[in-house]
Motif scaffolding. Structure first.
Motif, mmCIF file in Angstrom:
data_model
loop_
_atom_site.group_PDB
_atom_site.id
_atom_site.type_symbol
_atom_site.label_atom_id
_atom_site.label_comp_id
_atom_site.label_asym_id
_atom_site.label_seq_id
_atom_site.Cartn_x
_atom_site.Cartn_y
_atom_site.Cartn_z
ATOM 1 N N TYR A 319 5.820 26.663 -22.987
ATOM 2 C CA TYR A 319 6.522 25.563 -22.049
ATOM 3 C C TYR A 319 6.696 26.232 -21.133
ATOM 4 O O TYR A 319 6.652 25.723 -20.160
ATOM 5 C CB TYR A 319 7.875 25.288 -22.323
ATOM 6 N N ARG A 320 6.824 27.713 -20.471
ATOM 7 C CA ARG A 320 7.010 28.195 -19.147
ATOM 8 C C ARG A 320 5.750 28.093 -18.303
ATOM 9 O O ARG A 320 5.631 27.427 -17.345
ATOM 10 C CB ARG A 320 7.747 29.732 -19.435
ATOM 11 N N ARG A 321 4.516 28.240 -19.375
ATOM 12 C CA ARG A 321 2.841 28.204 -18.556
ATOM 13 C C ARG A 321 2.588 26.817 -18.189
ATOM 14 O O ARG A 321 2.436 26.217 -17.179
ATOM 15 C CB ARG A 321 2.215 28.892 -19.376
ATOM 16 N N CYS A 322 2.772 25.308 -19.012
ATOM 17 C CA CYS A 322 2.864 24.280 -18.907
ATOM 18 C C CYS A 322 3.298 23.903 -17.804
ATOM 19 O O CYS A 322 2.704 23.406 -16.986
ATOM 20 C CB CYS A 322 3.371 23.707 -20.101
ATOM 21 N N LYS A 323 4.857 24.866 -17.700
ATOM 22 C CA LYS A 323 5.948 24.254 -16.168
ATOM 23 C C LYS A 323 5.682 24.414 -15.139
ATOM 24 O O LYS A 323 5.715 23.825 -13.737
ATOM 25 C CB LYS A 323 7.439 24.405 -17.212
ATOM 26 N N LEU A 324 5.201 25.492 -15.030
ATOM 27 C CA LEU A 324 4.411 26.552 -13.466
ATOM 28 C C LEU A 324 3.352 25.849 -13.508
ATOM 29 O O LEU A 324 3.164 25.632 -12.572
ATOM 30 C CB LEU A 324 4.459 28.331 -13.933
ATOM 31 N N GLU A 325 2.054 25.665 -14.305
ATOM 32 C CA GLU A 325 1.136 25.351 -13.687
ATOM 33 C C GLU A 325 0.874 23.510 -13.191
ATOM 34 O O GLU A 325 0.546 23.226 -12.692
ATOM 35 C CB GLU A 325 0.329 24.809 -15.019
ATOM 36 N N GLU A 326 2.007 23.111 -14.125
ATOM 37 C CA GLU A 326 2.721 21.546 -13.076
ATOM 38 C C GLU A 326 2.525 21.686 -12.148
ATOM 39 O O GLU A 326 2.768 20.723 -11.466
ATOM 40 C CB GLU A 326 3.585 20.637 -14.144
ATOM 41 N N MET A 327 3.792 22.159 -11.815
ATOM 42 C CA MET A 327 3.939 22.707 -10.020
ATOM 43 C C MET A 327 3.206 23.480 -9.118
ATOM 44 O O MET A 327 3.231 23.588 -8.053
ATOM 45 C CB MET A 327 5.745 23.679 -10.247
ATOM 46 N N GLY A 328 2.034 23.634 -9.845
ATOM 47 C CA GLY A 328 0.648 24.417 -8.790
ATOM 48 C C GLY A 328 0.103 25.910 -8.894
ATOM 49 O O GLY A 328 -0.199 26.139 -8.238
ATOM 50 N N PHE A 329 1.229 27.096 -9.911
ATOM 51 C CA PHE A 329 1.656 28.398 -9.903
ATOM 52 C C PHE A 329 0.184 28.429 -10.412
ATOM 53 O O PHE A 329 0.044 27.842 -11.375
ATOM 54 C CB PHE A 329 2.426 28.317 -10.400
#
Lengths: 441, 370
Positions: A319-329
């Motif tokens: 979840y965290r990875r998907c979320k952060l990737e969404e934010m552009g990290f």
């Protein structure tokens, strides 16, 4: 009694892990020449480290969150009561809810000296609506929200993770209705949506309505349907030798066929939890009657800690990875240098401000364009009106001219007529003279 | 108690008294004659079973009629059922018992309630029932009425899952859509997952909800006042037992030294025909042994007549609007047309008259011109 003190068994798990760690450390020493393996001349005492860990976690207390998904009346509350051997307060749910909503309840339990903060989340109204296409959404949203809350806490500047009440769902018990044929379409759709977010253990509810042979076929059918549709259910871990054997055998018994009961019935000279029928007594803790004991063993006594770990290490990380990737990290920038979070934040902020400015510009531009458009439209209209006016004026002139012409024509005619008249009169005047003349002759 | 006892012939015993002999006309043998003729003609019965997959409908039908109607059935997987539509499948069998022939038709409704979105999943079922009514209506109004096939559905067994706390929205909607078209008998399926207390609670709950939602399920007729006490008692018990909690079984097991239909569990054997285990016997007696004909009568006299009256009203109002004599069915004058239809008819009549006049005038004009 639900052996809650077997929670110390999970502490033993950590103990095992620590031992493994120690073993791997030895290997590391061998491969690195600078570190040497020393033998101890006496008893130092760091073998008490696992115990220290255990006592610390015991003082801290443990936390466990269960999500029960199943249709109304299938036996979720009864099973929870049976598993934890207490009566959680519960009112009977109605079948006429408009949608599905989740009801979390938190309880503080204690066994021996081990504290457990247990949260049971119930799905109210699941499976009751006529159109169940959106039934899975509230469940997925709830799980995501718990992950989000944890992520927010993790990303805080001043955070207190050790104090944080972890509400992430560690296990989802999916209650399958005992039709004896196969999964329901709703079950399949829902489990597919949940399998990447939470550990799922499917269980067959109210299993005292299925005979042994039917049960065997039913279990095989369910598992084959899950496999053929790519649904990933939780597998009990088989990498830890202490429990691998029992876990492997339990994996073969999935889905567990359970019967729940809080009523006690006298069988022989013992009083056991059971359901009394006119044709016999179904004992909850009798392994030949149902798989309740297996479920309890697996869920609570052996694998509770593994479930928590899996939730944290696998589902939450995803979840965290998907979320952060969404934010552009990203983890590494194009030069393969690890990004510092601060730089990323700065970059993000600049980007965000730039975005904002750009949007403002756009809007202003749009506004200006619109004004110009409207202006040109109005001008166009004005021109049209002007043209029309000119046209009308011309027509009017034309008409006037025509009328003038006609008038002149008419006048001419009139003049001509008058002249003729005068001429005629004079002629007629002269005529009678002539006649007179003739007469006189 | 079997039907034979009820229809025992009531021929009074001939006494030696000649006076009484003179008074005996003999039409007391009519019941016997009816019995003979009906045996010769044979009976037919159409039964519909409805409910979600896995409720035990097929097993119950097999247990009721002691045959195996569903030999090669293909059950769908869960993924195939996500968007399944309801089908209607008919099985017809001819069975005979003691010289009485019965043509039994079972109408199955696979797919009901199985999809994820079950909006109006009962529509194919109501359409089917209406179709049968329509077909019978046409046949009945036709010229040759010798061999009318009666395919109307006489009874619908609706299986309510025992896992819930009462009726679910889909149950309520289904029964409300069908209660004025067919006799509905609600049943609690798979009752071997409920203890006697739970059964009682569930039955009370369901009866309450049926009243609350205004669902008209099949009511047993009141028994005649001259029936014996035993029968009246049984009848009362029957009525208090609805909805019946049933268990079906395809297998025969050994219990208490006998071979009976039942289900074998590690903790005991459920006997299908044991009255203390479930209401299967009551259902069978009611459905087959005592009320089969009443179900047919209610279908003919109430549901079919409602359908027919509605059909005719619709047709006459349509006729008045269209002024077309297309329908082959002879239209009988309505005995009590409602005020609205009458008004409509009058209006249309006047319009017709006016148009007729105009037509005449125009024709006249044309003639004059010529």
């Amino acid at each position: 009694m639900f052996s809650f003190s077997a929670l110390s068994a999970l502490c033993n798990e950590s103990l095992n892990k620590l031992n493994c760690l120690a073993a791997s450390y030895k290997v590391y020493i061998f491969s690195n020449e600078e570190k040497r393996n020393l033998s101890l001349g006496g008893h130092v005492g760091f073998d008490s480290l696992p115990d220290q860990l255990v006592s610390k976690s015991v003082t801290q207390g443990f936390c466990f969150n269960i999500l029960c998904v199943g249709e109304t009346g299938i036996g979720k509350s009864t099973l929870m009561n049976t598993l934890f051997n207490t009566m959680f307060e519960n009112e009977e749910a109605s079948h006429y809810q408009n949608g599905v909503y989740l009801r979390p309840r938190t309880y503080d339990l204690q066994e021996s000296n081990v504290h457990l903060k247990l949260t049971i989340v119930d799905t109210v109204g699941f499976g009751d609506q006529i159109n169940k296409e959106d039934s899975y959404k509230p469940i997925v949203d709830y799980i995501d929200t718990q992950f989000e809350n944890y992520l927010q806490e993790e990303l805080k500047i001043k955070r207190s993770l050790f104090n944080y009440h972890d509400t992430r769902i560690h296990i989802c018990l999916y209650f399958i209705a005992p039709t004896g044929h196969s999964l329901k379409s709703l079950d399949l759709v829902t489990m597919k949506k949940l399998d990447s977010k939470v550990n799922i253990i499917p269980i067959i509810a109210k299993a005292d309505t299925i005979s042994k042979s039917e049960l065997h076929k039913f279990k095989i059918k369910i598992m084959s349907e899950l496999v053929s549709n790519g649904v990933q259910i939780y597998q009990f871990p088989t990498d830890d030798e202490a429990v691998s054997e029992i876990n492997a055998s339990m994996n073969a018994h999935l889905p567990f066929a359970v019967v729940g009961s809080v009523e006690e019935v006298k069988v022989g000279n013992k009083t056991v939890r059971a359901r009394q029928y006119p044709w016999g007594v179904v004992q909850v803790e009798n392994e030949s009657h149902c798989d309740f004991v297996k479920l309890r063993e697996m869920l609570i006594r052996v694998n509770m800690e593994d479930l928590r770990e899996q939730t944290h290490a696998r589902h939450y990380e995803l979840y965290r990875r998907c979320k952060l990737e969404e934010m552009g990290f990203k983890d590494t920038d194009p030069d393969s240098q690890p990004f510092s979070l601060q730089e990323t934040y700065e970059a993000k902020r600049k980007e965000f401000l730039g975005d904002l400015q750009r949007k403002e510009e756009e809007m202003r531009q749009m506004f200006v364009n619109k004004v110009k458009e409207t202006e040109s439209e109005l001008k166009e209209k004005e021109r049209e009106l002007h043209d029309k006016f000119e046209q009308l004026k011309r027509m009017h002139q034309e008409e006037k001219r025509k009328v003038e012409e006609k008038r002149r024509d008419l006048e001419e005619e009139m003049n001509a007529f008058n002249r003729k008249k005068v001429a005629a009169e004079t002629l007629s005047l002269s005529q009678p003279l002539k006649k007179d003349k003739d007469k006189k002759k | 108690m079997t039907t034979n006892i009820r229809y025992k012939s009531r021929i009074p015993v001939k006494t030696e008294d000649s006076a009484e002999e003179k008074q005996y006309v003999g039409f007391a043998t009519l019941p016997n004659q009816v019995h003979r003729k009906s045996v010769k003609k044979g009976f037919d019965f159409t039964l519909m079973v409805a409910g979600e997959s896995g409720m035990g409908k097929s097993t119950l039908v097999n247990s009721l009629f002691l045959t195996d109607l569903y030999k090669d059935r293909k059950l769908l997987n869960a993924e195939e059922r996500i968007n399944q539509t309801v089908e209607i499948i008919k099985h017809t069998v001819d069975i005979e018992e003691k010289g009485v022939k019965l043509k039994l038709t079972i109408v199955d409704t696979p797919g009901f309630g199985d999809a994820v979105n079950n909006n109006e999943c009962w529509k194919p079922i109501t359409d089917y029932i209406d179709q049968q009514f329509e077909q019978y209506f046409r046949d009945e109004s036709g010229l040759n009425r010798k061999n009318i096939q009666d395919n109307r559905v006489h009874c619908c067994l609706y299986f309510i899952p025992p896992f819930g706390h009462g009726l679910r929205p889909v149950d309520v909607e289904f029964m409300k859509a069908l209660h004025e078209k067919v006799n509905i008998i609600p049943l609690i399926a798979k009752a071997d997952c409920l203890t006697p207390n739970e059964i009682k609670k569930l039955k009370d709950r369901i009866r309450e909800e049926i009243d609350k939602f205004g669902i008209k399920v099949y009511q047993f007729p009141e028994c005649d006042s001259d029936e014996d006490e035993e029968f009246k008692q049984l009848d009362k018990e029957l009525k208090e037992c609805t909805p019946f909690a049933v268990i079906g079984s395809n297998t025969v097991v050994e219990a208490r030294g006998q071979r009976v239909r039942g289900r074998l569990y590690p903790w005991g054997i459920v006997e299908v025909e044991n009255q203390s285990h479930c209401d299967f016997v009551k259902l069978r007696n009611m459905l087959i042994r005592s009320h089969m004909h009443d179900l047919k009568d209610v279908t003919c006299d109430v549901h079919y007549e409602n359908y027919r009256a509605q059909c005719i009203q619709e047709m006459t109002s349509k006729l008045a609007q269209d002024n077309r004599m297309e329908s082959p069915i002879p239209i009988l004058p309505l005995s009590t047309p409602d005020a609205e239809t009458e008004k409509l008819i009058k209006m249309k009549d006047e319009e017709l008259k006016r148009m007729q006049e105009m037509l005449n005038k125009m024709q006249q004009q044309m003639h004059d011109k010529d």
